[in-house]
Design a protein around this motif. Structure first.
Motif: not given
Ligand SMILES: [Zn+2]
Length: 308
Positions: A165-167, A175-179, A182-184
Protein backbone atom coordinates in the motif's frame (compact mmCIF):
# COMPACT_ATOMS: atom_id res chain seq x y z
CA UNK A 1 -4.71 -37.72 16.19
CA UNK A 2 -8.40 -37.89 15.45
CA UNK A 3 -9.66 -35.73 18.34
CA UNK A 4 -7.06 -32.95 18.02
CA UNK A 5 -8.20 -29.33 17.67
CA UNK A 6 -6.66 -25.86 17.79
CA UNK A 7 -8.01 -22.60 19.20
CA UNK A 8 -7.93 -19.70 16.71
CA UNK A 9 -8.61 -15.98 17.17
CA UNK A 10 -8.49 -13.20 14.58
CA UNK A 11 -8.49 -9.88 16.44
CA UNK A 12 -9.60 -6.94 14.30
CA UNK A 13 -10.21 -3.27 15.00
CA UNK A 14 -13.96 -3.83 15.42
CA UNK A 15 -14.51 -7.56 15.90
CA UNK A 16 -12.85 -10.83 16.85
CA UNK A 17 -13.52 -14.00 14.86
CA UNK A 18 -12.83 -17.01 17.02
CA UNK A 19 -13.04 -20.76 16.39
CA UNK A 20 -12.18 -24.30 17.34
CA UNK A 21 -10.61 -25.77 14.19
CA UNK A 22 -9.69 -29.38 13.33
CA UNK A 23 -6.28 -30.22 11.82
CA UNK A 24 -7.83 -30.59 8.33
CA UNK A 25 -9.05 -26.96 8.47
CA UNK A 26 -12.70 -27.70 9.18
CA UNK A 27 -14.34 -25.41 11.72
CA UNK A 28 -15.85 -27.33 14.64
CA UNK A 29 -17.25 -24.27 16.42
CA UNK A 30 -17.13 -20.53 15.68
CA UNK A 31 -18.02 -17.41 17.63
CA UNK A 32 -17.68 -13.65 17.16
CA UNK A 33 -17.13 -10.98 19.75
CA UNK A 34 -16.82 -7.19 19.57
CA UNK A 35 -13.23 -6.01 20.12
CA UNK A 36 -14.31 -2.79 21.85
CA UNK A 37 -10.87 -1.26 21.42
CA UNK A 38 -12.14 1.87 23.21
CA UNK A 39 -11.75 0.05 26.55
CA UNK A 40 -7.96 -0.05 26.10
CA UNK A 41 -5.35 -2.68 25.19
CA UNK A 42 -5.26 -4.28 28.66
CA UNK A 43 -8.99 -4.99 28.64
CA UNK A 44 -8.78 -6.27 25.03
CA UNK A 45 -5.91 -8.57 26.03
CA UNK A 46 -7.91 -9.87 29.01
CA UNK A 47 -10.88 -10.52 26.70
CA UNK A 48 -8.65 -12.41 24.24
CA UNK A 49 -7.39 -14.66 27.06
CA UNK A 50 -10.91 -15.28 28.39
CA UNK A 51 -12.28 -16.12 24.94
CA UNK A 52 -9.35 -18.45 24.20
CA UNK A 53 -9.83 -20.23 27.53
CA UNK A 54 -13.57 -20.52 26.86
CA UNK A 55 -12.92 -22.07 23.45
CA UNK A 56 -10.44 -24.57 24.91
CA UNK A 57 -13.05 -25.54 27.50
CA UNK A 58 -15.68 -25.87 24.80
CA UNK A 59 -13.38 -28.11 22.73
CA UNK A 60 -12.78 -30.32 25.76
CA UNK A 61 -16.49 -30.53 26.54
CA UNK A 62 -17.10 -31.66 22.95
CA UNK A 63 -14.59 -34.49 23.30
CA UNK A 64 -11.77 -32.76 21.45
CA UNK A 65 -8.20 -32.26 22.66
CA UNK A 66 -6.88 -28.70 22.19
CA UNK A 67 -3.21 -28.98 21.16
CA UNK A 68 -2.28 -25.34 20.41
CA UNK A 69 -3.63 -21.82 19.97
CA UNK A 70 -3.11 -19.23 17.23
CA UNK A 71 -3.86 -15.52 17.40
CA UNK A 72 -3.81 -13.01 14.51
CA UNK A 73 -3.57 -9.26 15.18
CA UNK A 74 -3.25 -6.15 12.98
CA UNK A 75 -0.35 -3.69 12.98
CA UNK A 76 3.31 -4.45 13.57
CA UNK A 77 3.82 -8.01 14.80
CA UNK A 78 7.08 -9.62 15.86
CA UNK A 79 6.30 -13.23 15.03
CA UNK A 80 9.65 -14.50 16.33
CA UNK A 81 9.05 -13.23 19.87
CA UNK A 82 5.25 -13.44 19.70
CA UNK A 83 4.78 -9.74 20.46
CA UNK A 84 2.02 -7.40 19.27
CA UNK A 85 4.43 -4.48 18.84
CA UNK A 86 2.14 -1.71 17.66
CA UNK A 87 -1.40 -1.36 16.37
CA UNK A 88 -3.23 1.85 15.59
CA UNK A 89 -6.76 0.43 15.77
CA UNK A 90 -6.47 -1.94 18.75
CA UNK A 91 -3.88 0.08 20.68
CA UNK A 92 -1.34 -2.72 21.35
CA UNK A 93 2.11 -1.51 22.44
CA UNK A 94 4.60 -4.37 22.99
CA UNK A 95 2.08 -6.88 24.30
CA UNK A 96 3.68 -10.37 24.66
CA UNK A 97 0.46 -12.03 23.47
CA UNK A 98 1.94 -15.38 22.54
CA UNK A 99 3.35 -16.10 26.00
CA UNK A 100 0.22 -14.72 27.70
CA UNK A 101 -2.01 -17.09 25.69
CA UNK A 102 0.39 -20.03 26.17
CA UNK A 103 0.47 -19.41 29.93
CA UNK A 104 -3.29 -19.06 30.29
CA UNK A 105 -4.13 -22.17 28.24
CA UNK A 106 -1.11 -24.31 29.12
CA UNK A 107 -0.68 -24.94 25.39
CA UNK A 108 1.84 -23.98 22.71
CA UNK A 109 0.74 -20.74 21.03
CA UNK A 110 1.57 -18.72 17.92
CA UNK A 111 1.04 -15.06 17.09
CA UNK A 112 0.69 -13.81 13.52
CA UNK A 113 -0.06 -10.72 11.46
CA UNK A 114 -3.66 -10.53 10.23
CA UNK A 115 -2.88 -10.08 6.52
CA UNK A 116 -0.10 -12.68 6.51
CA UNK A 117 -2.26 -15.34 8.17
CA UNK A 118 -5.14 -14.44 5.84
CA UNK A 119 -2.75 -15.01 2.95
CA UNK A 120 -1.63 -18.28 4.48
CA UNK A 121 -5.23 -19.50 4.65
CA UNK A 122 -6.09 -18.37 1.09
CA UNK A 123 -2.90 -20.01 -0.22
CA UNK A 124 -3.42 -23.32 1.56
CA UNK A 125 -7.21 -23.66 1.82
CA UNK A 126 -8.71 -20.99 -0.45
CA UNK A 127 -8.28 -19.37 -3.85
CA UNK A 128 -4.54 -20.13 -4.11
CA UNK A 129 -4.92 -23.79 -3.18
CA UNK A 130 -3.47 -25.24 -6.38
CA UNK A 131 -0.62 -22.77 -6.71
CA UNK A 132 2.91 -22.78 -5.19
CA UNK A 133 3.55 -19.02 -5.51
CA UNK A 134 0.69 -16.89 -4.19
CA UNK A 135 0.48 -13.18 -3.50
CA UNK A 136 -2.49 -12.28 -1.30
CA UNK A 137 -3.46 -8.60 -1.45
CA UNK A 138 -5.96 -7.27 1.09
CA UNK A 139 -7.69 -4.06 0.00
CA UNK A 140 -9.78 -2.35 2.66
CA UNK A 141 -9.10 0.76 4.71
CA UNK A 142 -5.47 0.21 3.70
CA UNK A 143 -3.69 -2.12 1.27
CA UNK A 144 -1.25 -4.83 2.35
CA UNK A 145 0.04 -8.06 0.89
CA UNK A 146 1.36 -11.45 1.94
CA UNK A 147 3.73 -13.48 -0.19
CA UNK A 148 3.23 -17.21 0.30
CA UNK A 149 5.51 -19.83 -1.23
CA UNK A 150 4.75 -23.52 -0.72
CA UNK A 151 2.38 -22.65 2.11
CA UNK A 152 4.85 -20.46 4.03
CA UNK A 153 4.72 -16.69 4.48
CA UNK A 154 7.69 -14.37 4.78
CA UNK A 155 7.50 -11.61 7.39
CA UNK A 156 10.78 -9.90 6.45
CA UNK A 157 13.67 -8.87 8.69
CA UNK A 158 11.53 -6.44 10.71
CA UNK A 159 8.12 -8.08 10.40
CA UNK A 160 7.08 -5.47 7.87
CA UNK A 161 7.15 -7.31 4.51
CA UNK A 162 4.25 -6.82 2.10
CA UNK A 163 3.46 -3.14 2.70
CA UNK A 164 2.44 -2.79 -0.93
CA UNK A 165 0.00 0.00 0.00
CA UNK A 166 2.98 2.31 0.44
CA UNK A 167 4.56 1.64 -2.93
CA UNK A 168 4.52 5.04 -4.64
CA UNK A 169 2.59 4.71 -7.87
CA UNK A 170 1.81 8.41 -8.49
CA UNK A 171 4.83 10.56 -7.48
CA UNK A 172 3.58 13.90 -6.12
CA UNK A 173 0.07 12.46 -5.87
CA UNK A 174 -2.36 12.56 -2.94
CA UNK A 175 -0.94 12.61 0.58
CA UNK A 176 -0.91 9.21 2.34
CA UNK A 177 -1.42 8.63 6.08
CA UNK A 178 2.24 7.50 6.22
CA UNK A 179 3.37 11.00 5.22
CA UNK A 180 4.46 10.27 1.63
CA UNK A 181 2.65 11.33 -1.54
CA UNK A 182 1.16 9.08 -4.21
CA UNK A 183 1.18 5.80 -2.28
CA UNK A 184 -1.02 3.07 -3.77
CA UNK A 185 -3.36 3.11 -0.77
CA UNK A 186 -3.87 6.89 -1.03
CA UNK A 187 -5.54 6.24 -4.41
CA UNK A 188 -6.91 2.71 -4.46
CA UNK A 189 -7.91 1.65 -0.94
CA UNK A 190 -11.65 1.47 -0.26
CA UNK A 191 -11.26 4.51 2.02
CA UNK A 192 -9.37 6.50 -0.63
CA UNK A 193 -11.97 5.71 -3.31
CA UNK A 194 -14.78 7.06 -1.11
CA UNK A 195 -12.71 10.12 -0.18
CA UNK A 196 -11.72 10.95 -3.75
CA UNK A 197 -15.32 10.64 -4.92
CA UNK A 198 -16.38 12.99 -2.11
CA UNK A 199 -13.76 15.51 -3.24
CA UNK A 200 -15.15 15.48 -6.79
CA UNK A 201 -18.85 15.54 -5.95
CA UNK A 202 -19.16 16.92 -2.42
CA UNK A 203 -20.99 13.72 -1.49
CA UNK A 204 -19.38 12.43 1.70
CA UNK A 205 -21.38 9.25 2.28
CA UNK A 206 -20.65 7.23 -0.87
CA UNK A 207 -18.68 4.02 -0.18
CA UNK A 208 -16.24 2.38 -2.59
CA UNK A 209 -19.09 0.00 -3.50
CA UNK A 210 -21.39 2.91 -4.32
CA UNK A 211 -18.63 4.34 -6.52
CA UNK A 212 -18.25 0.97 -8.31
CA UNK A 213 -22.01 0.70 -8.86
CA UNK A 214 -22.31 4.31 -10.09
CA UNK A 215 -19.32 3.86 -12.39
CA UNK A 216 -21.04 0.83 -13.94
CA UNK A 217 -24.24 2.90 -14.34
CA UNK A 218 -22.36 5.60 -16.28
CA UNK A 219 -21.86 8.26 -13.56
CA UNK A 220 -18.86 10.26 -14.84
CA UNK A 221 -17.10 11.26 -11.58
CA UNK A 222 -17.53 7.70 -10.27
CA UNK A 223 -16.13 6.21 -13.47
CA UNK A 224 -13.13 8.51 -13.28
CA UNK A 225 -12.35 7.67 -9.61
CA UNK A 226 -12.84 3.94 -10.26
CA UNK A 227 -10.60 4.02 -13.33
CA UNK A 228 -7.86 5.89 -11.42
CA UNK A 229 -8.08 3.30 -8.65
CA UNK A 230 -7.93 0.24 -10.92
CA UNK A 231 -5.04 1.71 -12.94
CA UNK A 232 -3.09 2.54 -9.77
CA UNK A 233 -3.76 -0.98 -8.51
CA UNK A 234 -2.50 -2.42 -11.79
CA UNK A 235 0.74 -0.42 -11.39
CA UNK A 236 1.10 -1.59 -7.79
CA UNK A 237 0.40 -5.23 -8.63
CA UNK A 238 2.83 -5.20 -11.56
CA UNK A 239 5.53 -3.82 -9.25
CA UNK A 240 4.82 -6.74 -6.94
CA UNK A 241 4.83 -9.11 -9.93
CA UNK A 242 8.27 -7.84 -10.97
CA UNK A 243 9.52 -8.69 -7.47
CA UNK A 244 7.71 -11.96 -6.77
CA UNK A 245 6.58 -13.49 -10.08
CA UNK A 246 3.43 -14.87 -8.44
CA UNK A 247 1.43 -17.62 -10.13
CA UNK A 248 -1.79 -16.31 -8.61
CA UNK A 249 -2.65 -12.97 -7.08
CA UNK A 250 -5.59 -13.37 -4.68
CA UNK A 251 -7.49 -10.16 -3.95
CA UNK A 252 -9.15 -10.01 -0.55
CA UNK A 253 -10.42 -7.40 1.89
CA UNK A 254 -13.59 -5.37 1.53
CA UNK A 255 -12.93 -4.00 -1.94
CA UNK A 256 -12.60 -7.50 -3.45
CA UNK A 257 -16.30 -7.98 -2.69
CA UNK A 258 -16.87 -5.83 -5.80
CA UNK A 259 -15.96 -8.99 -7.77
CA UNK A 260 -15.72 -8.63 -11.54
CA UNK A 261 -16.39 -4.87 -11.33
CA UNK A 262 -12.89 -4.75 -9.87
CA UNK A 263 -11.24 -7.79 -11.46
CA UNK A 264 -12.21 -7.16 -15.10
CA UNK A 265 -10.80 -3.60 -15.42
CA UNK A 266 -7.82 -4.60 -13.26
CA UNK A 267 -6.97 -7.54 -15.54
CA UNK A 268 -7.32 -5.30 -18.61
CA UNK A 269 -5.09 -2.60 -17.07
CA UNK A 270 -2.44 -5.16 -16.10
CA UNK A 271 -2.49 -6.78 -19.53
CA UNK A 272 -2.10 -3.43 -21.30
CA UNK A 273 0.92 -2.50 -19.14
CA UNK A 274 2.78 -5.76 -18.74
CA UNK A 275 5.95 -6.20 -20.80
CA UNK A 276 8.12 -9.28 -20.36
CA UNK A 277 6.77 -10.47 -17.02
CA UNK A 278 4.31 -13.30 -16.99
CA UNK A 279 0.74 -12.32 -16.22
CA UNK A 280 -0.43 -13.88 -12.93
CA UNK A 281 -3.88 -15.36 -12.53
CA UNK A 282 -5.96 -12.65 -10.84
CA UNK A 283 -8.69 -13.98 -8.64
CA UNK A 284 -10.92 -13.07 -5.75
CA UNK A 285 -10.36 -14.49 -2.26
CA UNK A 286 -12.47 -17.57 -1.47
CA UNK A 287 -12.63 -17.58 2.32
CA UNK A 288 -14.17 -14.15 2.94
CA UNK A 289 -13.70 -12.69 6.41
CA UNK A 290 -12.92 -16.10 7.96
CA UNK A 291 -9.47 -16.22 6.28
CA UNK A 292 -7.72 -14.59 9.26
CA UNK A 293 -9.22 -17.01 11.78
CA UNK A 294 -8.40 -20.06 9.62
CA UNK A 295 -4.88 -18.70 9.11
CA UNK A 296 -4.46 -18.34 12.89
CA UNK A 297 -5.47 -22.00 13.15
CA UNK A 298 -2.89 -22.99 10.51
CA UNK A 299 -0.23 -21.04 12.41
CA UNK A 300 -1.14 -22.94 15.59
CA UNK A 301 -0.95 -26.29 13.75
CA UNK A 302 2.40 -25.33 12.19
CA UNK A 303 3.80 -24.35 15.59
CA UNK A 304 3.09 -27.85 16.87
CA UNK A 305 4.33 -29.58 13.71
CA UNK A 306 7.57 -27.56 13.79
CA UNK A 307 8.42 -28.65 17.32
CA UNK A 308 11.35 -31.06 17.54
ZN1 LIG B 1 1.94 5.60 2.34
Amino acid sequence: MSDDAVIALDVGGTGMKCAVVRPDGTVHHAERHPTRADRGPQAVTAAILDIAAGLAERAGADGLTPIAAGVAVPGVVDEATGTAVWSSNVGFRDVPLRSLVAERLGLPAALGHDVRVGGLAEARLGAGRDERHVLFVAIGTGIAAAHVVDGRTFAGAHGAAGEIGHVIVRPGGPRCACGARGCLEAIASAAAIGRRYAELTGEADATAFDVAARAAAGDQPAASVWQDATEALADGLLTAQALYDAGTIVLGGGLAEAGEALLAPLRAACESRITFHRMPRLTRAALGDTAGCLGAALLALDSVADRP
